[in-house]
Design a protein around this motif. Structure first.
Motif, PDB file in Angstrom:
ATOM      1  N   GLU A 297       0.804  -1.214   0.000  1.00 40.04           N
ATOM      2  CA  GLU A 297       0.000   0.000   0.000  1.00 40.04           C
ATOM      3  C   GLU A 297       0.840   1.268   0.000  1.00 40.04           C
ATOM      4  O   GLU A 297       0.528   2.242  -0.659  1.00 40.04           O
ATOM      5  CB  GLU A 297      -0.915   0.022   1.225  1.00 40.04           C
ATOM      6  N   GLY A 298       1.911   1.241   0.764  1.00 44.17           N
ATOM      7  CA  GLY A 298       2.691   2.450   0.991  1.00 44.17           C
ATOM      8  C   GLY A 298       3.345   3.005  -0.249  1.00 44.17           C
ATOM      9  O   GLY A 298       3.673   4.186  -0.299  1.00 44.17           O
ATOM     10  N   THR A 299       3.557   2.191  -1.278  1.00 40.78           N
ATOM     11  CA  THR A 299       4.310   2.681  -2.429  1.00 40.78           C
ATOM     12  C   THR A 299       3.549   2.591  -3.741  1.00 40.78           C
ATOM     13  O   THR A 299       4.075   2.954  -4.774  1.00 40.78           O
ATOM     14  CB  THR A 299       5.619   1.899  -2.584  1.00 40.78           C
TER      15      THR A 299
ATOM     16  N   PHE B  65       9.713  17.998  -1.518  1.00 45.62           N
ATOM     17  CA  PHE B  65       9.149  16.701  -1.157  1.00 45.62           C
ATOM     18  C   PHE B  65       8.736  16.668   0.302  1.00 45.62           C
ATOM     19  O   PHE B  65       9.212  17.432   1.124  1.00 45.62           O
ATOM     20  CB  PHE B  65      10.112  15.564  -1.479  1.00 45.62           C
ATOM     21  N   GLU B  66       7.809  15.763   0.558  1.00 44.75           N
ATOM     22  CA  GLU B  66       7.329  15.591   1.931  1.00 44.75           C
ATOM     23  C   GLU B  66       7.620  14.164   2.356  1.00 44.75           C
ATOM     24  O   GLU B  66       7.568  13.257   1.537  1.00 44.75           O
ATOM     25  CB  GLU B  66       5.810  15.695   1.973  1.00 44.75           C
ATOM     26  N   LEU B  67       7.863  13.978   3.620  1.00 48.81           N
ATOM     27  CA  LEU B  67       7.976  12.627   4.148  1.00 48.81           C
ATOM     28  C   LEU B  67       6.604  12.201   4.629  1.00 48.81           C
ATOM     29  O   LEU B  67       5.876  12.988   5.230  1.00 48.81           O
ATOM     30  CB  LEU B  67       8.961  12.588   5.316  1.00 48.81           C
ATOM     31  N   THR B  68       6.256  10.949   4.346  1.00 42.57           N
ATOM     32  CA  THR B  68       4.992  10.432   4.865  1.00 42.57           C
ATOM     33  C   THR B  68       5.194  10.013   6.319  1.00 42.57           C
ATOM     34  O   THR B  68       6.331   9.858   6.759  1.00 42.57           O
ATOM     35  CB  THR B  68       4.555   9.203   4.053  1.00 42.57           C
TER      36      THR B  68
ATOM     37  N   THR C  80       8.491   7.187   4.130  1.00 42.92           N
ATOM     38  CA  THR C  80       8.925   7.212   2.734  1.00 42.92           C
ATOM     39  C   THR C  80       8.703   8.621   2.180  1.00 42.92           C
ATOM     40  O   THR C  80       8.023   9.438   2.795  1.00 42.92           O
ATOM     41  CB  THR C  80       8.145   6.210   1.864  1.00 42.92           C
ATOM     42  N   VAL C  81       9.262   8.889   1.001  1.00 46.96           N
ATOM     43  CA  VAL C  81       9.046  10.184   0.369  1.00 46.96           C
ATOM     44  C   VAL C  81       7.735  10.128  -0.396  1.00 46.96           C
ATOM     45  O   VAL C  81       7.473   9.170  -1.118  1.00 46.96           O
ATOM     46  CB  VAL C  81      10.222  10.514  -0.581  1.00 46.96           C
TER      47      VAL C  81
END
Ligand code: HEC
Length: 137
Positions: free
Chosen positions: A27-29, A122-125, A129-130
């Motif tokens: 899910e995360g990527t 960019f933001e970090l989740t 992760t980016v």
């Protein structure tokens, strides 16, 4: 520490590791960027003409010409069209037909919508992760 406490710590860490890993690798990527219409033919043409030998997409490719990931939003269609129709002293003129120029522009527009290169703003989740949908500025 007794043996049972060690076991509890060990199994808690293993469980946390498995949960996090399975999340990040599924899910995360996953991000969907469906490619449609003219862009599909443009992608094929981009491969057939071997544009990647001299250009990069997302920072990967040859280094004779510039990265093309965001060329559409940075330089615009008129500018890109001029290169595709005429070439320059350094870039070959591929004698493309109007339809082919349109398809390549559709493909480059698609690529532009999928990412930013180099990654900016960019933001970090929260899970480390980016964010693959960075804010475009
Ligand atoms: C032989 C190497 C080579 C190939 C193959 C090539 N290019 Fe280029 N391209 C260049 C070079 C070098 C430049 C910079 C030219 C200049 O400034 O005179 C360039 C510039 C460009 C630009 C303008 C980019 C910018 O930011 O100024 C675009 C758009 C472009 N090429 C698209 C393509 C596409 C699409 C293809 C495939 C059909 C392609 N190129 C194939 C070498 C190549």
């Amino acid at each position: 520490m007794g043996l049972s406490v060690k076991r509890i710590v060990f199994f808690t860490l293993v469980t946390a590791y498995l949960f996090y890993t399975s999340f990040v690798y599924t899910e995360g990527t996953i991000t969907e960027y469906p490619i449609t219409g003219d862009a599909i033919e443009g992608r094929q043409l981009f491969r057939d003409k071997n544009c990647i030998a001299c250009h990069q997409l997302y920072g990967l490719g040859g280094y004779m010409g510039p990265d093309l990931t965001n060329v559409m939003s940075i330089k615009g269609e008129v500018y890109v069209r001029a290169f595709l129709e005429n070439g320059t002293q350094k870039m070959p003129d591929f004698s493309l037909e109007e339809k082919e120029v349109k398809n390549l522009i559709a493909y480059l527009t698609y690529v532009d919508s999928t990412s930013l290169y180099p990654t900016r703003n960019f933001e970090l989740t929260w899970y480390g992760t980016v964010n693959s949908n960075p804010i475009k500025k």
